[in-house]
Design a protein around this motif. Structure first.
Motif, PDB file in Angstrom:
ATOM      1  N   SER A 252       0.821  -1.214   0.000  1.00 14.35           N
ATOM      2  CA  SER A 252       0.000   0.000   0.000  1.00 14.35           C
ATOM      3  C   SER A 252       0.852   1.260   0.000  1.00 14.35           C
ATOM      4  O   SER A 252       0.385   2.335  -0.365  1.00 14.35           O
ATOM      5  CB  SER A 252      -0.928  -0.002   1.220  1.00 14.35           C
ATOM      6  N   SER A 253       2.103   1.124   0.430  1.00 13.85           N
ATOM      7  CA  SER A 253       3.052   2.241   0.402  1.00 13.85           C
ATOM      8  C   SER A 253       4.357   1.745  -0.217  1.00 13.85           C
ATOM      9  O   SER A 253       4.933   0.757   0.263  1.00 13.85           O
ATOM     10  CB  SER A 253       3.293   2.775   1.815  1.00 13.85           C
ATOM     11  N   LEU A 254       4.803   2.414  -1.275  1.00 13.32           N
ATOM     12  CA  LEU A 254       5.968   1.934  -2.010  1.00 13.32           C
ATOM     13  C   LEU A 254       6.939   3.078  -2.284  1.00 13.32           C
ATOM     14  O   LEU A 254       6.535   4.203  -2.616  1.00 13.32           O
ATOM     15  CB  LEU A 254       5.545   1.329  -3.358  1.00 13.32           C
ATOM     16  N   ARG A 255       8.211   2.774  -2.117  1.00 10.03           N
ATOM     17  CA  ARG A 255       9.257   3.709  -2.505  1.00 10.03           C
ATOM     18  C   ARG A 255       9.654   3.344  -3.950  1.00 10.03           C
ATOM     19  O   ARG A 255      10.163   2.245  -4.202  1.00 10.03           O
ATOM     20  CB  ARG A 255      10.466   3.609  -1.581  1.00 10.03           C
ATOM     21  N   VAL A 256       9.395   4.239  -4.903  1.00 10.38           N
ATOM     22  CA  VAL A 256       9.567   3.958  -6.331  1.00 10.38           C
ATOM     23  C   VAL A 256      10.802   4.685  -6.852  1.00 10.38           C
ATOM     24  O   VAL A 256      10.947   5.897  -6.671  1.00 10.38           O
ATOM     25  CB  VAL A 256       8.324   4.380  -7.138  1.00 10.38           C
ATOM     26  N   LEU A 257      11.680   3.905  -7.492  1.00 10.01           N
ATOM     27  CA  LEU A 257      12.881   4.455  -8.121  1.00 10.01           C
ATOM     28  C   LEU A 257      12.671   4.444  -9.635  1.00 10.01           C
ATOM     29  O   LEU A 257      12.585   3.383 -10.255  1.00 10.01           O
ATOM     30  CB  LEU A 257      14.107   3.621  -7.744  1.00 10.01           C
ATOM     31  N   CYS A 258      12.545   5.643 -10.219  1.00  7.94           N
ATOM     32  CA  CYS A 258      12.395   5.779 -11.673  1.00  7.94           C
ATOM     33  C   CYS A 258      13.799   5.861 -12.270  1.00  7.94           C
ATOM     34  O   CYS A 258      14.441   6.926 -12.221  1.00  7.94           O
ATOM     35  CB  CYS A 258      11.603   7.037 -12.021  1.00  7.94           C
ATOM     36  N   TRP A 259      14.284   4.740 -12.820  1.00 11.62           N
ATOM     37  CA  TRP A 259      15.676   4.680 -13.271  1.00 11.62           C
ATOM     38  C   TRP A 259      15.824   5.282 -14.673  1.00 11.62           C
ATOM     39  O   TRP A 259      15.215   4.840 -15.633  1.00 11.62           O
ATOM     40  CB  TRP A 259      16.171   3.235 -13.269  1.00 11.62           C
ATOM     41  N   ARG A 260      16.666   6.317 -14.755  1.00  7.85           N
ATOM     42  CA  ARG A 260      16.876   7.019 -16.024  1.00  7.85           C
ATOM     43  C   ARG A 260      18.353   7.172 -16.367  1.00  7.85           C
ATOM     44  O   ARG A 260      18.691   7.934 -17.274  1.00  7.85           O
ATOM     45  CB  ARG A 260      16.226   8.414 -15.959  1.00  7.85           C
ATOM     46  N   ASP A 261      19.200   6.459 -15.664  1.00  5.66           N
ATOM     47  CA  ASP A 261      20.654   6.624 -15.839  1.00  5.66           C
ATOM     48  C   ASP A 261      21.267   5.408 -16.515  1.00  5.66           C
ATOM     49  O   ASP A 261      21.979   4.620 -15.892  1.00  5.66           O
ATOM     50  CB  ASP A 261      21.329   6.896 -14.497  1.00  5.66           C
ATOM     51  N   THR A 262      20.968   5.252 -17.805  1.00  2.64           N
ATOM     52  CA  THR A 262      21.605   4.171 -18.555  1.00  2.64           C
ATOM     53  C   THR A 262      23.081   4.473 -18.810  1.00  2.64           C
ATOM     54  O   THR A 262      23.862   3.574 -19.102  1.00  2.64           O
ATOM     55  CB  THR A 262      20.882   3.961 -19.896  1.00  2.64           C
ATOM     56  N   ASP A 263      23.445   5.753 -18.728  1.00  2.07           N
ATOM     57  CA  ASP A 263      24.842   6.165 -18.860  1.00  2.07           C
ATOM     58  C   ASP A 263      25.275   6.856 -17.574  1.00  2.07           C
ATOM     59  O   ASP A 263      24.461   7.509 -16.898  1.00  2.07           O
ATOM     60  CB  ASP A 263      25.027   7.138 -20.036  1.00  2.07           C
ATOM     61  N   LEU A 264      26.541   6.713 -17.251  1.00  2.00           N
ATOM     62  CA  LEU A 264      27.066   7.413 -16.090  1.00  2.00           C
ATOM     63  C   LEU A 264      27.023   8.916 -16.343  1.00  2.00           C
ATOM     64  O   LEU A 264      27.186   9.371 -17.479  1.00  2.00           O
ATOM     65  CB  LEU A 264      28.502   6.975 -15.798  1.00  2.00           C
ATOM     66  N   PRO A 265      26.804   9.711 -15.302  1.00  2.00           N
ATOM     67  CA  PRO A 265      26.750  11.168 -15.496  1.00  2.00           C
ATOM     68  C   PRO A 265      28.068  11.707 -16.050  1.00  2.00           C
ATOM     69  O   PRO A 265      29.152  11.267 -15.654  1.00  2.00           O
ATOM     70  CB  PRO A 265      26.486  11.708 -14.075  1.00  2.00           C
TER      71      PRO A 265
END
Length: 671
Positions: A252-265
C-alpha cells in the motif's frame, strides 16, 4: 495528497518497419488477417540542453518499432528493454475502420492480467497492440497503437515529492545499480540496501527478497522512458497493478525508483533518476481484472489512427532527390551549420563547352546540389572523347557522333532525373574570324540565343578550347552582371578565375583579357594536330573543373556575392597566407585567380586589377555593346584592329612607338 500522473507512451516507427511490413504482407500474410507477434523496445527517458536558455528539455516517452520487429531474433539496442505485442493487419481500409477495437484491446489486457495471476510473469506487463492497414499501391500505411495499462482504484497518491534519487541513495549505491543494469538490462526490478550493500532482484522474488528488510531500504524500480521530473513513465502503472494483485498486504506504500541513468553522469552533471514515495488506499476487489486504458492519440491529440505516407520515398525519382543531397546536409549538420544549400541549389549554371572541362564541371555542380545546368557546344562526340569526358560513352561516337551539348544534358538526366539539363548546339562567333555573307543571319541568331541563355542563368562557365571564343560571353556576362567563371588548361598548368563585376571602382577585379594589350585574334588557323587538341595531363581537367566549381560555391556563400573582394596577395611565406576564416565566405577563401602547377603540385593565388582599355570588360566596350548591339559585334568579328581602336590600345601602341623612337640609341664601334 496529489495523484500520481503518468507520462503516456508514444510510438516511434522507423521507416524500415514499413518495408518489413510490405514484405510480410506480400510474402507471408497475403490475404490472411491473422494476428502475428511483434517486438519493440524502449529505453530510459532523455533530455537535451537548450542552447539559448540552458534548460534541460525532455524528449518523448517512446516505444521504438524497427524493421526487425517481426523477427524472432530481435534484440533491443544497448541499454534498452524489449516489449512484445500483437500485430493485426487488415486487407481493406473498410475492415480497418470497422474493426472492433474494444474487443482487440481487451484481449491483450486479459493476456497481461492472466500472465500476472497465473504465471506471476512480469515480462508480459509491457505487452502492446498494433493494428494496421497497408495500402501497397499508394504506399500508405494506416496504424494505431495501444499500450494497455490497468487503472488503479483508488488512485495512487504522492506521499513524498519526487526528488533526485542521489539525494537519498549514496553515490556507491547509484554506481552499483548502474553497473548491475548495464550487465543485465531489465524492465522492472527490486532494490534493497543492507549493511551498506546494494542488491538487485527480479520483481517475482518480492516476498523472499524483502523479507526482514527495513521498508525504508526497499525500492521498487523500473526503466523509466519518461524524462519529466514529476511524471513517471507509463510502464509503472502495470508494475503497480502487479504488486497490488500479488502482494496486497505489503504494497500500500511503495518507494519507487524511476531509473533514467543508462549512462554514467558526464563530468559536472548529476544523476537523472527520480525517487518518490507513493501510497494507495484499500482496493475493493483484487481478483477481477481492473479496467484498462492506453490507446495512443494521433498527431492532432485525438484518439484515432495515424498515417505513414511513404509514396514520396518509394518513388525512385523522389527518393534520389532526397538522397543526392545527403552529403551536403550532413556537411551542414556536422561542420557548417550556416551553409546555405538552397542558395547553391538555386544557382542556374550555363556551361559554354561540353568537353573535358564541361563534363567535370557538370558532375561537380550536381554534387553541390545544383539543379539547372545548360550546355552549349557546336561539336559532336568523337572516339577520343569518352575516356576523358565522363558524360559520354562509346555508343555516342557512332554514326558521326551525337551532338555534344544535348548528349551531355541527356546523360545528366540519366545520372539524376531531378536535374533540369538542356543542350544547345551553337557556334559562338569570335573576333578575328570574319563571318561570311551567307552566314550573317545564322550568326546573328546564334548571338541572340547566347544573349538569351546568359540572361536566363546566374553563372556562366567559360570552358572552351580557344582564347578568342571566350570574348563574346565575357562581354555579355559583364554587361548583364552575371557571375563569370573561367577555366583554361595547359599541358600541366591551369588557370581558374572569376571575372570582376562591373562598377567595382578602383578595386574592381579584371577579366580574362585584362592582362592583354592586344585584342583576341585567330588562333585556330593552320594548327598542327597537337595544337588542334587540348594536350594536357589526364588529371588536370578534373582538378581545374572542380576548382572552378568550388570557387563558385565559395562566391555564392559570400555576402557580397559577385563583388566579393579577393584575399590579400601571397608573399611566399606560409605564415603570411590569408586566414580562410576571415574571407567572408564560410567555405574559406574566394580568390580572383588560381594558377595551378601540376608538375609541382602547387597552386598560386593571384589578384589582377581591371584594365580600363580591356577589350573584354572595359566600360568603353560594354557601352558600345549596349548602344549598338549586333552592329558592334559584327565589326568586332570582321574588322581586324576594331577593338584596339575602340578601346584606345591602338593609341597606346603609337605612344609606345613614339617613345622608342625618341630614345637616343648609342651604337658602340666595332673593335
Amino acid at each position: 495528497m496529489p495523484i500520481v500522473q503518468f507520462t503516456p507512451l508514444s510510438s516511434l516507427v522507423q521507416p524500415d518497419f514499413w518495408h518489413a511490413l510490405t514484405s510480410l504482407k506480400i510474402d507471408v500474410l497475403k490475404l490472411s488477417d491473422a494476428s502475428v507477434a511483434i517486438r519493440a523496445a524502449y529505453t530510459a527517458g532523455r533530455t537535451i540542453r537548450d542552447r539559448e536558455t540552458g534548460q534541460e528539455v525532455p524528449l518523448g516517452c517512446e516505444l521504438v518499432v524497427s524493421g526487425e520487429a517481426f523477427t524472432e531474433e530481435f534484440q533491443p539496442p544497448a541499454n534498452a528493454v524489449a516489449a512484445s505485442g500483437v500485430f493485426k493487419n487488415y486487407n481493406t481500409i473498410e475492415d480497418f475502420k470497422a474493426a472492433d477495437k474494444t474487443v482487440l484491446f481487451n484481449q491483450v489486457a486479459d493476456e497481461i492480467w492472466t500472465s500476472v495471476k497465473t504465471n506471476h510473469d512480469p515480462s508480459a506487463l509491457n505487452r502492446f497492440l498494433l493494428i494496421a492497414y497497408a495500402d501497397l499501391k499508394k504506399y500508405k500505411y494506416y496504424y494505431w497503437f495501444a499500450f494497455p495499462a490497468f487503472t488503479a482504484k483508488p488512485a495512487w497518491t504522492i506521499a513524498s515529492e519526487w526528488k533526485p534519487a542521489h539525494e537519498e541513495l549514496s553515490e556507491d549505491a547509484m554506481r552499483a545499480l548502474h553497473d548491475a543494469l548495464v550487465k543485465a538490462p531489465r524492465a522492472y526490478w527490486l532494490v534493497r540496501i543492507r549493511a551498506g550493500k546494494t542488491e538487485v532482484a527480479g520483481v517475482e522474488e518480492y516476498e523472499k527478497f524483502f523479507e526482514g528488510v527495513d521498508p525504508a531500504s526497499q525500492y521498487i524500480s523500473f526503466l523509466d522512458p519518461s524524462a519529466l521530473p514529476q511524471n513517471p513513465g507509463w510502464p509503472l502503472r502495470n508494475l503497480l497493478a502487479y504488486l497490488r494483485c500479488l502482494h496486497p498486504s505489503t504494497t500500500s506504500s511503495l518507494r519507487v525508483l524511476c531509473w533514467r541513468d543508462t549512462d554514467l553522469p558526464a563530468s559536472g552533471s548529476t544523476w537523472k533518476s527520480r525517487l518518490g514515495l507513493i501510497e494507495q488506499g484499500i482496493s475493493e476487489n483484487r481478483e477481477e481484472r481492473p479496467s484498462a486504458v492506453g490507446w495512443e492519440k494521433n498527431a492532432q491529440g485525438r484518439l484515432g489512427p495515424r498515417v505513414a505516407d511513404l509514396a514520396p520515398m518509394m518513388d525512385p525519382t523522389r527518393l534520389a532527390d532526397q538522397a543526392v543531397d545527403l552529403n551536403l546536409k550532413l556537411m551542414r549538420w556536422r561542420i557548417l551549420p550556416a551553409l546555405d544549400l538552397d542558395k547553391i541549389a538555386a544557382t542556374k549554371c550555363l556551361l559554354l563547352g561540353a568537353g573535358t572541362l564541361g563534363c567535370y564541371v557538370a558532375r561537380t555542380l550536381m554534387g553541390w546540389g545544383v539543379r539547372k545546368i545548360t550546355f552549349v557546344d557546336s561539336a559532336r562526340v568523337s572516339f577520343s572523347n569518352p575516356v576523358r569526358q565522363p558524360l559520354f560513352e562509346f555508343e555516342d561516337c557512332l554514326d558521326g557522333g551525337k551532338p555534344k551539348a544535348q548528349c551531355a544534358a541527356d546523360r545528366l538526366k540519366k545520372i539524376f532525373p531531378g536535374v533540369e539539363s538542356k543542350g544547345f548546339s551553337l557556334s559562338i562567333p569570335m573576333p578575328g574570324h570574319p563571318v561570311p555573307a551567307a552566314s550573317v543571319e545564322q550568326t546573328k541568331k546564334d548571338v541572340q540565343m547566347l544573349e538569351t541563355l546568359v540572361e536566363q542563368h546566374d553563372a556562366v562557365f567559360l570552358l572552351m578550347d580557344s582564347r578568342e571564343s571566350r570574348w563574346l560571353p565575357t562581354v555579355l556576362g559583364a554587361a548583364k552582371g552575371k557571375i563569370v567563371m573561367n577555366a583554361a588548361l595547359g599541358f600541366d598548368t591551369f588557370l581558374v578565375m572569376r571575372h570582376g563585376a562591373r562598377g567595382g571602382g578602383e578595386g574592381r577585379l579584371g577579366c580574362y583579357y585584362c592582362n592583354d594589350i592586344v585584342a583576341p585574334a585567330d588562333s585556330l588557323t593552320d594548327r598542327t594536330l597537337d595544337q588542334m587538341c587540348t594536350v594536357t595531363r589526364p588529371g588536370l581537367a578534373s582538378i581545374a573543373a572542380s576548382t572552378a566549381v568550388e570557387l563558385l560555391a565559395g562566391l555564392v556563400q559570400h555576402p557580397d556575392g559577385v563583388r566579393a573582394p579577393a584575399p590579400p596577395p601571397q608573399t611566399g611565406n606560409s605564415n603570411d597566407l590569408p586566414d580562410p576564416s576571415t574571407s567572408g565566405s564560410i567555405l574559406g577563401l574566394v580568390p580572383h585567380q588560381l594558377r595551378g602547377f601540376l608538375a609541382q603540385f602547387r597552386n598560386m593565388l593571384i589578384t589582377g586589377a581591371a584594365y580600363d582599355r580591356c577589350t573584354g570588360c572595359s566600360e568603353t566596350v560594354l557601352r558600345e555593346y549596349e548602344t549598338k548591339g549586333w552592329d558592334m559585334m559584327i565589326r568586332a568579328f570582321n574588322e581586324p584592329g576594331y577593338l584596339e581602336e575602340l578601346t584606345g590600345l591602338k593609341e597606346l601602341y603609337g605612344e609606345g612607338e613614339a617613345a622608342m623612337e625618341s630614345v637616343d640609341w648609342e651604337e658602340e664601334e666595332e673593335e
